[in-house]
Structures are given as structure tokens and as C-alpha cells.
Design a protein around this motif. Structure first.
Motif, mmCIF file in Angstrom:
data_model
loop_
_atom_site.group_PDB
_atom_site.id
_atom_site.type_symbol
_atom_site.label_atom_id
_atom_site.label_comp_id
_atom_site.label_asym_id
_atom_site.label_seq_id
_atom_site.Cartn_x
_atom_site.Cartn_y
_atom_site.Cartn_z
ATOM 1 N N LEU A 1 29.559 -73.429 -39.830
ATOM 2 C CA LEU A 1 30.272 -74.703 -39.849
ATOM 3 C C LEU A 1 30.555 -75.196 -41.258
ATOM 4 C CD1 LEU A 1 28.433 -76.599 -36.962
ATOM 5 C CD2 LEU A 1 30.511 -75.211 -36.862
ATOM 6 N N ASP A 2 29.795 -74.737 -42.236
ATOM 7 C CA ASP A 2 30.017 -75.162 -43.617
ATOM 8 C C ASP A 2 31.041 -74.292 -44.332
ATOM 9 O OD1 ASP A 2 28.224 -77.347 -43.589
ATOM 10 O OD2 ASP A 2 26.531 -75.983 -43.811
ATOM 11 N N ASP A 3 31.383 -73.170 -43.747
ATOM 12 C CA ASP A 3 32.395 -72.283 -44.311
ATOM 13 C C ASP A 3 33.056 -71.534 -43.150
ATOM 14 O OD1 ASP A 3 34.006 -70.558 -45.673
ATOM 15 O OD2 ASP A 3 32.418 -69.552 -46.802
ATOM 16 N N PRO A 4 34.026 -72.183 -42.482
ATOM 17 C CA PRO A 4 34.625 -71.598 -41.276
ATOM 18 C C PRO A 4 35.298 -70.245 -41.482
ATOM 19 C CG PRO A 4 35.126 -73.940 -41.425
ATOM 20 C CD PRO A 4 34.521 -73.546 -42.739
ATOM 21 N N GLU A 5 35.487 -69.840 -42.726
ATOM 22 C CA GLU A 5 36.012 -68.493 -42.945
ATOM 23 C C GLU A 5 34.953 -67.425 -42.695
ATOM 24 O OE1 GLU A 5 37.906 -68.081 -46.698
ATOM 25 O OE2 GLU A 5 39.435 -69.597 -46.295
ATOM 26 N N ARG A 6 33.710 -67.867 -42.577
ATOM 27 C CA ARG A 6 32.623 -66.930 -42.282
ATOM 28 C C ARG A 6 32.339 -66.996 -40.783
ATOM 29 N NH1 ARG A 6 27.514 -66.321 -45.702
ATOM 30 N NH2 ARG A 6 26.985 -68.431 -44.978
ATOM 31 N N HIS A 7 32.621 -65.925 -40.103
ATOM 32 C CA HIS A 7 32.401 -65.855 -38.664
ATOM 33 C C HIS A 7 32.388 -64.389 -38.271
ATOM 34 C CE1 HIS A 7 36.661 -64.868 -38.372
ATOM 35 N NE2 HIS A 7 36.933 -65.957 -39.062
ATOM 36 N N ARG A 8 31.876 -64.132 -37.103
ATOM 37 C CA ARG A 8 31.952 -62.779 -36.570
ATOM 38 C C ARG A 8 31.733 -62.793 -35.073
ATOM 39 N NH1 ARG A 8 27.012 -59.248 -35.942
ATOM 40 N NH2 ARG A 8 25.162 -60.487 -36.426
ATOM 41 N N CYS A 9 32.283 -61.795 -34.413
ATOM 42 C CA CYS A 9 32.041 -61.551 -33.000
ATOM 43 C C CYS A 9 31.419 -60.169 -32.868
ATOM 44 C CB CYS A 9 33.334 -61.631 -32.200
ATOM 45 S SG CYS A 9 34.056 -63.288 -32.137
ATOM 46 N N ALA A 10 30.550 -60.017 -31.886
ATOM 47 C CA ALA A 10 29.872 -58.734 -31.701
ATOM 48 C C ALA A 10 29.368 -58.643 -30.277
ATOM 49 C CB ALA A 10 28.710 -58.588 -32.686
ATOM 50 N N LEU A 11 29.033 -57.438 -29.878
ATOM 51 C CA LEU A 11 28.401 -57.184 -28.586
ATOM 52 C C LEU A 11 26.915 -56.985 -28.854
ATOM 53 C CD1 LEU A 11 29.228 -56.885 -25.622
ATOM 54 C CD2 LEU A 11 29.405 -54.421 -26.013
ATOM 55 N N PHE A 12 26.088 -57.843 -28.277
ATOM 56 C CA PHE A 12 24.643 -57.811 -28.509
ATOM 57 C C PHE A 12 23.925 -57.227 -27.294
ATOM 58 C CE2 PHE A 12 26.249 -61.082 -31.308
ATOM 59 C CZ PHE A 12 25.541 -60.884 -32.482
#
Length: 247
Positions: A22-33
Motif C-alpha cells: 500500500l505504500d508503493d503500489p508499483e510493488r505487487h505480485r500474484c502467485a499460486l501458493f
């Protein structure tokens, strides 16, 4: 500083996950856990995780479902069938479907039995229940959500009117994506679906993430207003976003 939140949705024996700083919305990822603990213990260490899986299993069910199920179904109205009423704890831990139906009828008033669709998620329900009882410190981080409850709220409290499966699935998925975009999720995150995750599970994980964000911001809505707890102290509540009040 980083404030990661995450959403999880069951996906073909694993979990579709989405994480956002939330403090840097350019940092994100999606993955299969492989399991819920894999996301919780990931390097991002999300502060809040919204999970589309029942948490809190009362020993006896009154009124046709947990209080959270009844509140969510009442809110959804025409789409109430997307919320499976959870049976008592003994039914969830029963060894087979016939035993689960019998256990549910014995500990519910009026008596009811889980549908086969509901029964098919019991394995995942047990996995989450076992994890939270073994690691109670996670209760402050892991919160039950329901994607259709979330999308209903993001749609101004109105029914979506479009399914995410079937002949009108493309329209339904497009509407849900539009709602997530309006809720402020980065376009790159909306497009970050990973191989092996169906489009509807990806969007559901993102909806769970929106709820997690609003829980962290202190403006999510509990269903019901006064949640109960089960015999192990696990909360029986489904959280909904309140995006328009938050943003």
C-alpha cells in the motif's frame, strides 16, 4: 516502510494469491501458493490477508447457517446462493459426505445438510481451521471474506446481475474487473494473472485483497455487526469492503 496486504482464493487444490504494498503500489505480485501458510510466511509478510474460505465453525447451527452466512446471504439478495451455509464443526470434520450430512442434521436447527458443492470445500476449510488453531497469532492477520459480497459492495450495494461463469461469463468478469479498477487497484496488478489461475479466481483473489486493504484502513464492514466466536475462539464473521467511504 512497506504495508503489504493480500488476498487468497481457492484454486484447483492450491491458492490464487495477490499481494500489494500500500505504500508503493508499483510493488505487487500474484502467485499460486501451495497452502495458506506459504503466503503468510512469504517475504512480504502481509499484515492482513483476506481469504475466501470459512473461518469459525460453531458446534451448533441455528437458523440455517452461521450468523455470518445469514448476514451475507441477506445482503446479496438475488445472488445469495453464492454463499454456502456452513454446517456445524462435526460435519466439516466428518469422514465422508453421508456422515457429514448426518452430523449436520444432528447439530442444526432447523436441520439441514450441506450441498455437495459445500462439502467439496471442506478439505480446505479444515486446512485453514487447523492452521489457525495451531498458530493463533495469525488470527490478527487472516480474515474471512466472500468475493461476491465484496463485488456487491464495490457495485454500490447493488446486485451485479452478471455471473462469472456460463454464457455471460465474459461480461461478468469484465464488470468485476471494472469494479476493482474503480476501487484503486493498479492496472498492472489486474493484468498479473499467473499461469494455472483461471480468470475468475484471479479476480476473486483481488477482491479479497481489496477487503484486506479496508480492514487495515479500519473501514471494512463486519457481517454480522456483532460477530460470534466458535469454541476455539475463532471469529465467525465475513468482512465486506467499504471502498466508497474509505476513498
Amino acid at each position: 516502510m512497506a504495508r503489504w496486504v493480500a488476498g487468497l482464493d481457492g484454486c484447483r487444490g492450491a491458492w490464487a494469491g495477490a499481494l500489494l504494498d500500500l505504500d508503493d503500489p508499483e510493488r505487487h505480485r500474484c502467485a499460486l501458493f501451495a497452502d495458506v501458510a506459504s503466503l503468510l510466511d512469504a517475504p512480504e509478510q502481509p499484515l492482513i490477508v483476506g481469504i475466501d474460505m470459512p473461518i469459525g465453525l460453531p458446534d451448533r447451527i441455528l437458523g440455517g447457517g452461521r450468523g455470518a452466512d445469514r448476514a451475507a446471504r441477506a445482503r446479496l439478495g438475488p445472488a445469495r446462493s453464492s454463499v454456502f451455509p456452513m454446517p456445524p464443526r462435526t460435519a466439516v470434520y466428518a469422514p465422508d459426505y453421508d456422515s457429514a450430512k448426518a452430523a449436520s442434521r444432528a447439530a442444526s436447527e432447523p436441520p439441514f445438510a450441506p450441498s455437495i458443492q459445500g462439502y467439496n470445500i471442506f478439505r480446505s476449510v479444515r486446512a485453514v481451521d487447523t492452521l489457525l488453531r495451531a498458530r493463533p497469532e495469525l488470527l490478527s492477520r487472516v480474515h474471512e471474506v466472500h468475493p461476491e459480497v465484496a463485488f456487491h459492495a464495490l457495485n454500490g450495494g447493488r446486485p451485479l446481475g452478471l455471473p462469472k461463469k456460463g454464457v455471460r461469463a465474459r461480461e461478468g468478469l469484465a464488470l468485476r474487473r471494472t469494479l476493482l479498477d474503480a476501487a484503486g487497484l493498479p492496472a498492472a496488478l489486474l493484468d498479473a494473472r499467473v499461469k494455472g489461475v483461471p480468470a475468475d479466481d484471479h479476480l476473486d483473489a483481488l477482491a479479497a485483497l481489496v477487503v484486506a486493504r479496508d480492514i487495515l484502513d479500519g473501514c471494512a464492514v463486519p457481517l454480522p455487526d456483532s460477530p460470534e466466536r466458535d469454541a476455539y475462539g475463532l471469529p465467525v464473521v465475513i468482512w465486506a469492503p467499504a471502498v466508497r467511504e474509505c476513498r
